[in-house]
Scaffold this motif. Structure first.
Motif, PDB file in Angstrom:
ATOM      1  N   ARG A  73       9.168  27.114  60.527  1.00 26.66           N
ATOM      2  CA  ARG A  73       9.690  26.650  61.752  1.00 26.66           C
ATOM      3  C   ARG A  73       9.540  25.293  61.838  1.00 26.66           C
ATOM      4  NH1 ARG A  73       7.053  30.113  66.810  1.00 26.66           N
ATOM      5  NH2 ARG A  73       8.347  31.943  66.367  1.00 26.66           N
ATOM      6  N   LEU A  74       8.124  24.919  61.427  1.00 26.20           N
ATOM      7  CA  LEU A  74       7.997  23.127  60.999  1.00 26.20           C
ATOM      8  C   LEU A  74       8.674  22.555  60.172  1.00 26.20           C
ATOM      9  CD1 LEU A  74       4.082  23.411  61.604  1.00 26.20           C
ATOM     10  CD2 LEU A  74       5.577  22.927  63.189  1.00 26.20           C
ATOM     11  N   ALA A  75       8.997  23.112  58.962  1.00 27.59           N
ATOM     12  CA  ALA A  75       9.596  22.512  57.822  1.00 27.59           C
ATOM     13  C   ALA A  75      11.213  22.438  58.228  1.00 27.59           C
ATOM     14  CB  ALA A  75       9.430  23.567  56.610  1.00 27.59           C
ATOM     15  N   ASP A  76      11.597  23.700  58.788  1.00 29.91           N
ATOM     16  CA  ASP A  76      13.210  23.532  59.117  1.00 29.91           C
ATOM     17  C   ASP A  76      13.226  22.502  60.142  1.00 29.91           C
ATOM     18  OD1 ASP A  76      13.748  27.337  59.265  1.00 29.91           O
ATOM     19  OD2 ASP A  76      13.750  25.643  57.665  1.00 29.91           O
ATOM     20  N   ASP A  77      12.499  22.060  61.218  1.00 29.98           N
ATOM     21  CA  ASP A  77      12.719  20.948  62.186  1.00 29.98           C
ATOM     22  C   ASP A  77      12.837  19.690  61.338  1.00 29.98           C
ATOM     23  OD1 ASP A  77      10.301  22.115  64.672  1.00 29.98           O
ATOM     24  OD2 ASP A  77      12.230  22.837  64.233  1.00 29.98           O
ATOM     25  N   ARG A  78      11.883  19.556  60.373  1.00 32.46           N
ATOM     26  CA  ARG A  78      11.956  18.264  59.677  1.00 32.46           C
ATOM     27  C   ARG A  78      12.974  18.276  58.614  1.00 32.46           C
ATOM     28  NH1 ARG A  78      10.390  15.132  62.332  1.00 32.46           N
ATOM     29  NH2 ARG A  78       9.214  13.728  60.734  1.00 32.46           N
ATOM     30  N   LEU A  79      13.497  19.319  58.014  1.00 32.35           N
ATOM     31  CA  LEU A  79      14.508  19.321  57.062  1.00 32.35           C
ATOM     32  C   LEU A  79      15.991  19.068  57.771  1.00 32.35           C
ATOM     33  CD1 LEU A  79      15.723  20.160  54.205  1.00 32.35           C
ATOM     34  CD2 LEU A  79      16.381  22.392  55.114  1.00 32.35           C
ATOM     35  N   ILE A  80      16.320  19.843  58.961  1.00 35.56           N
ATOM     36  CA  ILE A  80      17.357  19.638  59.661  1.00 35.56           C
ATOM     37  C   ILE A  80      17.283  18.203  60.397  1.00 35.56           C
ATOM     38  CG2 ILE A  80      18.991  20.402  61.257  1.00 35.56           C
ATOM     39  CD1 ILE A  80      18.721  22.315  58.961  1.00 35.56           C
ATOM     40  N   LEU A  81      16.525  17.529  60.765  1.00 39.86           N
ATOM     41  CA  LEU A  81      16.549  16.447  61.277  1.00 39.86           C
ATOM     42  C   LEU A  81      16.768  15.103  60.303  1.00 39.86           C
ATOM     43  CD1 LEU A  81      16.043  14.656  63.842  1.00 39.86           C
ATOM     44  CD2 LEU A  81      13.674  14.567  63.519  1.00 39.86           C
ATOM     45  N   GLY A  82      16.142  15.471  59.013  1.00 40.27           N
ATOM     46  CA  GLY A  82      16.163  14.646  57.835  1.00 40.27           C
ATOM     47  C   GLY A  82      17.555  14.486  57.268  1.00 40.27           C
ATOM     48  N   HIS A  83      18.144  15.796  57.498  1.00 39.00           N
ATOM     49  CA  HIS A  83      19.513  15.935  57.043  1.00 39.00           C
ATOM     50  C   HIS A  83      20.668  15.056  57.921  1.00 39.00           C
ATOM     51  CE1 HIS A  83      22.433  17.594  54.521  1.00 39.00           C
ATOM     52  NE2 HIS A  83      23.510  17.724  55.585  1.00 39.00           N
ATOM     53  N   ARG A  84      20.272  15.168  58.974  1.00 40.33           N
ATOM     54  CA  ARG A  84      21.224  14.670  59.869  1.00 40.33           C
ATOM     55  C   ARG A  84      21.147  13.011  59.816  1.00 40.33           C
ATOM     56  NH1 ARG A  84      25.213  17.591  61.212  1.00 40.33           N
ATOM     57  NH2 ARG A  84      24.914  18.934  63.241  1.00 40.33           N
ATOM     58  N   LEU A  85      19.949  12.729  59.534  1.00 36.68           N
ATOM     59  CA  LEU A  85      19.772  11.154  59.268  1.00 36.68           C
ATOM     60  C   LEU A  85      20.354  10.644  57.886  1.00 36.68           C
ATOM     61  CD1 LEU A  85      16.077  10.818  60.648  1.00 36.68           C
ATOM     62  CD2 LEU A  85      18.058   9.824  61.584  1.00 36.68           C
ATOM     63  N   SER A  86      20.192  11.624  57.209  1.00 33.55           N
ATOM     64  CA  SER A  86      21.055  11.344  55.720  1.00 33.55           C
ATOM     65  C   SER A  86      22.171  11.123  56.012  1.00 33.55           C
ATOM     66  CB  SER A  86      20.678  12.599  54.948  1.00 33.55           C
ATOM     67  OG  SER A  86      21.241  13.560  54.669  1.00 33.55           O
ATOM     68  N   GLU A  87      23.096  11.792  56.707  1.00 35.21           N
ATOM     69  CA  GLU A  87      24.460  11.613  57.130  1.00 35.21           C
ATOM     70  C   GLU A  87      24.731  10.215  57.352  1.00 35.21           C
ATOM     71  OE1 GLU A  87      25.079  14.719  60.116  1.00 35.21           O
ATOM     72  OE2 GLU A  87      25.262  16.219  58.486  1.00 35.21           O
ATOM     73  N   TRP A  88      23.908   9.494  57.750  1.00 41.69           N
ATOM     74  CA  TRP A  88      24.235   7.988  58.087  1.00 41.69           C
ATOM     75  C   TRP A  88      24.080   7.077  56.834  1.00 41.69           C
ATOM     76  CZ3 TRP A  88      26.082   5.745  62.257  1.00 41.69           C
ATOM     77  CH2 TRP A  88      25.780   6.492  63.503  1.00 41.69           C
ATOM     78  N   CYS A  89      23.734   7.844  55.744  1.00 41.17           N
ATOM     79  CA  CYS A  89      23.562   6.806  54.429  1.00 41.17           C
ATOM     80  C   CYS A  89      24.997   6.025  54.153  1.00 41.17           C
ATOM     81  CB  CYS A  89      22.935   7.622  53.493  1.00 41.17           C
ATOM     82  SG  CYS A  89      22.260   6.768  52.176  1.00 41.17           S
ATOM     83  N   GLY A  90      25.179   4.955  54.220  1.00 45.39           N
ATOM     84  CA  GLY A  90      26.328   4.419  54.009  1.00 45.39           C
ATOM     85  C   GLY A  90      27.199   4.015  54.898  1.00 45.39           C
TER      86      GLY A  90
END
Lengths: 87, 252
Positions: free
Chosen positions: B12-29
């Protein structure tokens, strides 16, 4: 077989540089937490600087190959989070 | 201690961080300014790194031969247990910052408490993560001040974002049986205990930004912890998992 001590291993590790800041060694960066020697086998425990540090694999690899090149038949690298690394 | 319950909690904790991190990575560029492009990528990297560390511990405890990569890339949406808040799309910069500050204010409290977990690897990961989330919060809250107390447009977009995301904040403080059982053993933190402090922090941040907090009467959505997600997670996972699933035996 070369006889290694904690001190001699620390000296060897002082030649393993941080891939992102190549003027600093992993010793100076405070990444190395523990050194355990068992004959010609050595285990080095390191800690990541920040959670997502992408250089950790490279650092691990560099530590392992450098130790093997310096007379250890088996060099292992373990990772710990406690205590947390700080600047 | 129930190992299966602990593994579930870590995921649960890992999924929170992963999905949030992935959303942030979508801003790259694509971020509005270079400094932010770099900042969001770095914050995202912290999130994904924390997720990786948590998945690694979970995989070891689970002892089924899965690696962190297996857990991330070969799992369906229904088996993802992240909060609904973190899977919400980026939409615009205001939306992204509101989502971030709503999570960060909670993350700081959660990971601070988890430093005292009786599960040593989790305590260690938390000790590292809390330092990082503290400056994530500094970054996101400062943006809320600038956006809220900014131009008419930034103010409007930020208020809209807050109104839209508020319905996903209730889930942050919902403690189910699994969490309570683990908390009794000193392993997990009771998320409902953070609600008052979080509410105070968020009220302070948004009030200072001249924004209005939505009503506490608003319906709160749940389901993330049970794998019941909004329509957004499926699309996110499709993009995130496509390469691994296309070449499942590929080695890096």
């Amino acid at each position: 077989m070369k006889n290694h001590t904690i001190e001699s291993v620390k000296e060897i590790l002082s030649t393993v540089m941080d891939p992102e800041i190549p003027v600093l060694s992993v010793m100076e960066m405070g990444i190395v937490r523990k050194i355990e020697i068992d004959g010609d086998a050595v285990t080095v425990t390191i800690t990541p600087t920040y959670s997502g540090c992408p250089a950790m694999h490279m650092i691990e690899e560099n530590i392992r190959t450098t130790l093997e090149r310096n007379g250890f038949s088996v060099a292992q690298v373990k990772t710990t989070f406690l205590p947390a690394w700080t600047t | 201690m129930n190992t299966a319950a602990l593994v579930e909690y870590l995921i649960r904790l890992a999924d929170d961080r992963l999905i949030l991190g992935h959303r942030l990575s979508e801003w790259c560029g694509h971020a509005p300014l270079l400094e932010e492009d770099i900042a969001l990528a770095n914050i995202g990297l912290d999130c994904i790194g924390q997720a990786f560390n948590l998945y690694t511990v979970a995989a070891e405890l689970e002892n089924k031969g899965r690696t962190a990569d297996d857990i991330v890339y070969f799992r369906e949406a229904i088996d993802y247990k992240n909060l609904l808040l973190v899977e919400q799309p980026n939409r615009d910069f205001a939306h992204t910052m509101v989502r971030q500050v709503l999570y960060d204010a909670y993350g700081v409290l959660l990971f601070d408490a988890l430093q005292r977990s009786t599960v040593e690897p989790l305590a260690g990961i938390a000790q590292k993560a809390v330092k990082e989330i503290r400056y994530h919060f500094r970054h996101s809250s400062h943006w809320i001040y600038r956006l809220g107390d900014g131009t008419e447009e930034s103010h409007h977009r930020t208020q809209t974002a807050l109104n839209t995301l508020w319905r996903f904040t209730g889930e942050l403080f919902t403690s189910d049986d699994l969490e309570q059982e683990l908390a009794r053993e000193g392993v997990a933190a009771v998320s409902s205990s953070f609600k008052d402090q979080w509410t105070q922090t968020i009220t302070d941040v948004f009030t200072r930004a001249t924004l209005v907090l939505p009503s506490t009467e608003i319906y709160q959505h749940h389901g993330g912890r049970q794998g019941k997600h909004t329509e957004h997670l499926g699309h996110l996972l499709a993009e995130m998992q496509i390469v691994a699933r296309s070449f499942p035996t590929m080695q890096w």
